[in-house]
Design an enzyme around this catalytic site. Sequence first.
Site, PDB file in Angstrom:
ATOM      1  N   ILE A  15       0.827  -1.209   0.000  1.00  0.00           N
ATOM      2  CA  ILE A  15       0.000   0.000   0.000  1.00  0.00           C
ATOM      3  C   ILE A  15       0.863   1.261   0.000  1.00  0.00           C
ATOM      4  O   ILE A  15       0.634   2.190  -0.767  1.00  0.00           O
ATOM      5  CB  ILE A  15      -0.935   0.022   1.248  1.00  0.00           C
ATOM      6  CG1 ILE A  15      -1.803  -1.243   1.311  1.00  0.00           C
ATOM      7  CG2 ILE A  15      -1.801   1.271   1.244  1.00  0.00           C
ATOM      8  CD1 ILE A  15      -2.787  -1.389   0.185  1.00  0.00           C
ATOM      9  N   THR A 127      -6.232   5.180  16.694  1.00  0.00           N
ATOM     10  CA  THR A 127      -5.849   6.571  16.413  1.00  0.00           C
ATOM     11  C   THR A 127      -5.796   7.367  17.724  1.00  0.00           C
ATOM     12  O   THR A 127      -4.865   8.143  17.952  1.00  0.00           O
ATOM     13  CB  THR A 127      -6.846   7.216  15.424  1.00  0.00           C
ATOM     14  OG1 THR A 127      -7.026   6.306  14.338  1.00  0.00           O
ATOM     15  CG2 THR A 127      -6.348   8.543  14.894  1.00  0.00           C
ATOM     16  N   VAL A 154      -8.081  -1.241  -1.392  1.00  0.00           N
ATOM     17  CA  VAL A 154      -7.662  -1.620  -2.747  1.00  0.00           C
ATOM     18  C   VAL A 154      -7.562  -3.125  -2.944  1.00  0.00           C
ATOM     19  O   VAL A 154      -7.377  -3.882  -1.995  1.00  0.00           O
ATOM     20  CB  VAL A 154      -6.290  -1.001  -3.096  1.00  0.00           C
ATOM     21  CG1 VAL A 154      -6.406   0.495  -3.199  1.00  0.00           C
ATOM     22  CG2 VAL A 154      -5.250  -1.403  -2.056  1.00  0.00           C
ATOM     23  N   LYS A 205     -13.569  -0.136   8.271  1.00  0.00           N
ATOM     24  CA  LYS A 205     -12.669  -1.075   7.589  1.00  0.00           C
ATOM     25  C   LYS A 205     -12.891  -2.503   8.115  1.00  0.00           C
ATOM     26  O   LYS A 205     -12.981  -3.456   7.345  1.00  0.00           O
ATOM     27  CB  LYS A 205     -11.212  -0.638   7.815  1.00  0.00           C
ATOM     28  CG  LYS A 205     -10.172  -1.620   7.331  1.00  0.00           C
ATOM     29  CD  LYS A 205     -10.148  -1.716   5.839  1.00  0.00           C
ATOM     30  CE  LYS A 205      -9.313  -2.892   5.371  1.00  0.00           C
ATOM     31  NZ  LYS A 205      -9.392  -3.123   3.933  1.00  0.00           N
ATOM     32  N   GLY A 256      -9.065 -17.431   3.217  1.00  0.00           N
ATOM     33  CA  GLY A 256      -7.650 -17.169   3.516  1.00  0.00           C
ATOM     34  C   GLY A 256      -7.290 -15.736   3.227  1.00  0.00           C
ATOM     35  O   GLY A 256      -8.152 -14.860   3.169  1.00  0.00           O
ATOM     36  N   CYS A 259      -6.658 -10.308   4.782  1.00  0.00           N
ATOM     37  CA  CYS A 259      -7.658  -9.303   5.187  1.00  0.00           C
ATOM     38  C   CYS A 259      -8.925  -9.939   5.759  1.00  0.00           C
ATOM     39  O   CYS A 259      -9.192  -9.806   6.952  1.00  0.00           O
ATOM     40  CB  CYS A 259      -8.016  -8.423   3.996  1.00  0.00           C
ATOM     41  SG  CYS A 259      -6.709  -7.278   3.552  1.00  0.00           S
ATOM     42  N   LYS A 321      -7.246 -17.476  -3.288  1.00  0.00           N
ATOM     43  CA  LYS A 321      -8.457 -17.232  -4.080  1.00  0.00           C
ATOM     44  C   LYS A 321      -8.125 -17.406  -5.556  1.00  0.00           C
ATOM     45  O   LYS A 321      -6.935 -17.493  -5.915  1.00  0.00           O
ATOM     46  CB  LYS A 321      -9.073 -15.871  -3.755  1.00  0.00           C
ATOM     47  CG  LYS A 321      -8.258 -14.679  -4.156  1.00  0.00           C
ATOM     48  CD  LYS A 321      -9.061 -13.409  -3.849  1.00  0.00           C
ATOM     49  CE  LYS A 321      -8.320 -12.198  -4.366  1.00  0.00           C
ATOM     50  NZ  LYS A 321      -8.996 -10.949  -4.180  1.00  0.00           N
TER      51      LYS A 321
HETATM   52  N1  LIG Z   1      -2.137  -5.180   0.877  1.00  0.00           N
HETATM   53  C1  LIG Z   1      -3.429  -4.947   0.793  1.00  0.00           C
HETATM   54  O1  LIG Z   1      -4.095  -5.327  -0.171  1.00  0.00           O
HETATM   55  C2  LIG Z   1      -4.133  -4.176   1.891  1.00  0.00           C
HETATM   56  C3  LIG Z   1      -5.465  -3.759   1.676  1.00  0.00           C
HETATM   57  C4  LIG Z   1      -6.106  -3.030   2.650  1.00  0.00           C
HETATM   58  C5  LIG Z   1      -5.454  -2.737   3.851  1.00  0.00           C
HETATM   59  N2  LIG Z   1      -4.169  -3.163   4.050  1.00  0.00           N
HETATM   60  C6  LIG Z   1      -3.523  -2.814   5.316  1.00  0.00           C
HETATM   61  O2  LIG Z   1      -2.504  -1.841   5.074  1.00  0.00           O
HETATM   62  C7  LIG Z   1      -1.427  -2.038   5.991  1.00  0.00           C
HETATM   63  C8  LIG Z   1      -0.137  -2.233   5.210  1.00  0.00           C
HETATM   64  O3  LIG Z   1      -0.289  -3.393   4.415  1.00  0.00           O
HETATM   65  P1  LIG Z   1       0.746  -3.799   3.276  1.00  0.00           P
HETATM   66  O4  LIG Z   1       0.102  -4.892   2.513  1.00  0.00           O
HETATM   67  O5  LIG Z   1       1.237  -2.586   2.584  1.00  0.00           O
HETATM   68  O6  LIG Z   1       1.925  -4.381   4.189  1.00  0.00           O
HETATM   69  P2  LIG Z   1       3.394  -4.781   3.700  1.00  0.00           P
HETATM   70  O7  LIG Z   1       3.875  -5.813   4.645  1.00  0.00           O
HETATM   71  O8  LIG Z   1       3.415  -5.023   2.239  1.00  0.00           O
HETATM   72  O9  LIG Z   1       4.230  -3.405   3.929  1.00  0.00           O
HETATM   73  C9  LIG Z   1       4.452  -2.848   5.179  1.00  0.00           C
HETATM   74  C10 LIG Z   1       5.903  -2.365   5.233  1.00  0.00           C
HETATM   75  O10 LIG Z   1       6.085  -1.663   6.467  1.00  0.00           O
HETATM   76  C11 LIG Z   1       7.436  -1.860   6.863  1.00  0.00           C
HETATM   77  N3  LIG Z   1       7.564  -1.482   8.284  1.00  0.00           N
HETATM   78  C12 LIG Z   1       7.308  -2.195   9.402  1.00  0.00           C
HETATM   79  N4  LIG Z   1       7.524  -1.451  10.497  1.00  0.00           N
HETATM   80  C13 LIG Z   1       7.931  -0.226  10.070  1.00  0.00           C
HETATM   81  C14 LIG Z   1       8.288   0.984  10.724  1.00  0.00           C
HETATM   82  N5  LIG Z   1       8.285   1.088  12.064  1.00  0.00           N
HETATM   83  N6  LIG Z   1       8.660   2.042   9.975  1.00  0.00           N
HETATM   84  C15 LIG Z   1       8.680   1.960   8.630  1.00  0.00           C
HETATM   85  N7  LIG Z   1       8.334   0.837   7.939  1.00  0.00           N
HETATM   86  C16 LIG Z   1       7.973  -0.235   8.654  1.00  0.00           C
HETATM   87  C17 LIG Z   1       7.674  -3.315   6.563  1.00  0.00           C
HETATM   88  O11 LIG Z   1       9.050  -3.598   6.465  1.00  0.00           O
HETATM   89  C18 LIG Z   1       6.938  -3.477   5.218  1.00  0.00           C
HETATM   90  O12 LIG Z   1       7.790  -3.296   4.110  1.00  0.00           O
HETATM   91  C19 LIG Z   1      -1.815  -3.224   6.863  1.00  0.00           C
HETATM   92  O13 LIG Z   1      -2.435  -2.767   8.013  1.00  0.00           O
HETATM   93  C20 LIG Z   1      -2.809  -3.976   5.992  1.00  0.00           C
HETATM   94  O14 LIG Z   1      -3.707  -4.743   6.767  1.00  0.00           O
HETATM   95  C21 LIG Z   1      -3.508  -3.861   3.096  1.00  0.00           C
END
Ligand SMILES: NC(=O)c1ccc[n+]([C@@H]2O[C@H](COP(=O)([O-])OP(=O)(O)OC[C@H]3O[C@@H](n4cnc5c(N)ncnc54)[C@H](O)[C@@H]3O)[C@@H](O)[C@H]2O)c1
Length: 405
Positions: A15, A127, A154, A205, A256, A259, A321
């Site tokens: 993201i 928050t 997304v 969410k 699975g 999310c 999926k």
């Molecule tokens: N991927 C999706 O499709 C999706 C969809 C909706 C919501 N989300 C939510 O968004 C959030 C992020 O998801 P994602 O898929 O991008 O995760 P991700 O694991 O792909 O990326 C997160 C990144 O954060 C980094 N990180 C960890 N601690 C950190 C810190 N203290 N400072 C800086 N960077 C740090 C990690 O190394 C990693 O690269 C999660 O809460 C997830 O549930 C994801």
Amino acid sequence: MSRKTDVVILGMGYIGLPTAALLTESKLFVHGVDIDPKIVSTINKGRIHIAEPGLEQAISKAVAGGYLKASLFPIEANTYLIVVPTPFKENNEPDISFVEAATRSIIPLLKNNDLFIIESTSPVGTTDKMMELIYDERPELVNKIFMAYCPERVLPGNVMQELICNDRVIGGINQASTDRAISFYQKFVKGGLHSTTAKTAEMCKLVENSSRDVQIAFANELSLICHKSGIDVWELIELANKHPRVNILFPACGVGGHCIAVDPYFILSDYNKEAKLIKTARQVNNFKPLWCVERINNQRLEFKIEKGAEAKIAFMGLAFKPNIDDLRGSPAVKIIHAVLNGEQSKSHFIVEPNIDRHPDYKLTSYEEATQKADILVFLVAHDEFMTFGHAKEKIILDFCGVLSK
Ligand SMILES: NC(=O)c1ccc[n+]([C@@H]2O[C@H](COP(=O)([O-])OP(=O)(O)OC[C@H]3O[C@@H](n4cnc5c(N)ncnc54)[C@H](O)[C@@H]3O)[C@@H](O)[C@H]2O)c1
């Protein structure tokens, strides 16, 4: 970087990185922070570490144009975006330690009028907790900075489009924070921006994914009832959906991914007594793979008794999926692991057209597996499997409706 940084994004993952790319397209200067040095160095070379259509080109342009720089550490900016992981612990309790660590890392940099936004999927109240954390350390900033929660919706594979076009729910700790966060998202989002409170946005969410989980659980429960009553569940659901106000989803071998199977626990951890339906849906969806395992084992035993030999079994699909290569939390993987007891013999064929190799299992082509196996177990409704013509001599266990769709 030739100009002052506009936005610091903490977390350069699925993201955070596409969000960084889009912000730079609006001519904002972005400083992307990640704790993983490999990710930081990949981005600074204008390359990416994840698969997402259109992203590499955008990042390469942003880095070359001086709009994006990645680093292990945050720097001063006007807006801070928290997009770090929020997994759950072994006891199914949410783990917000990454959000907390990311927030702590920017506390010394905050100044009057800054905007702080959490996008990570988070339990209700996160928050507010981060607000307390910030104000405890920097009491002079009370009511001087803006804080909001804005979740992501997304779909991987279409992130660059959806980040722009999806509607967003934006909730601040007060109205001024909501308004300020809305004007930030207006810079790159074309979808509707809906204002609310931080708590409602957090719950929104969680509710979106829990609602999907509950609907899938209903379909999965129907599949058990229909098996017992000798009714084709796929035909039943299609017929029921002819009702103008009924829209039942289709069953699968479980739920699975990172999310839908995760977010309901963020509600259960705080509202365990109230969230009876959400809890039951989790139980139904967690039970479905075990039910599939039992049916495969019964079929295997029946074959042995009848033919006096071990059945050759083909397992179709590993992803969580259809038509993706993501195996995170996949019920198909759990089922195969349980049936094989961790050991794949020559009579076990595993097919996953969306990946080249698997660390634990040898993969077989779809054609070879369908030819050689006695029992075909369809676990994921990948497009490649839809062409399957029913071979009379094969025993088929179809847990995802491949033969009915
Ligand atoms: N991927 C999706 O499709 C999706 C969809 C909706 C919501 N989300 C939510 O968004 C959030 C992020 O998801 P994602 O898929 O991008 O995760 P991700 O694991 O792909 O990326 C997160 C990144 O954060 C980094 N990180 C960890 N601690 C950190 C810190 N203290 N400072 C800086 N960077 C740090 C990690 O190394 C990693 O690269 C999660 O809460 C997830 O549930 C994801």
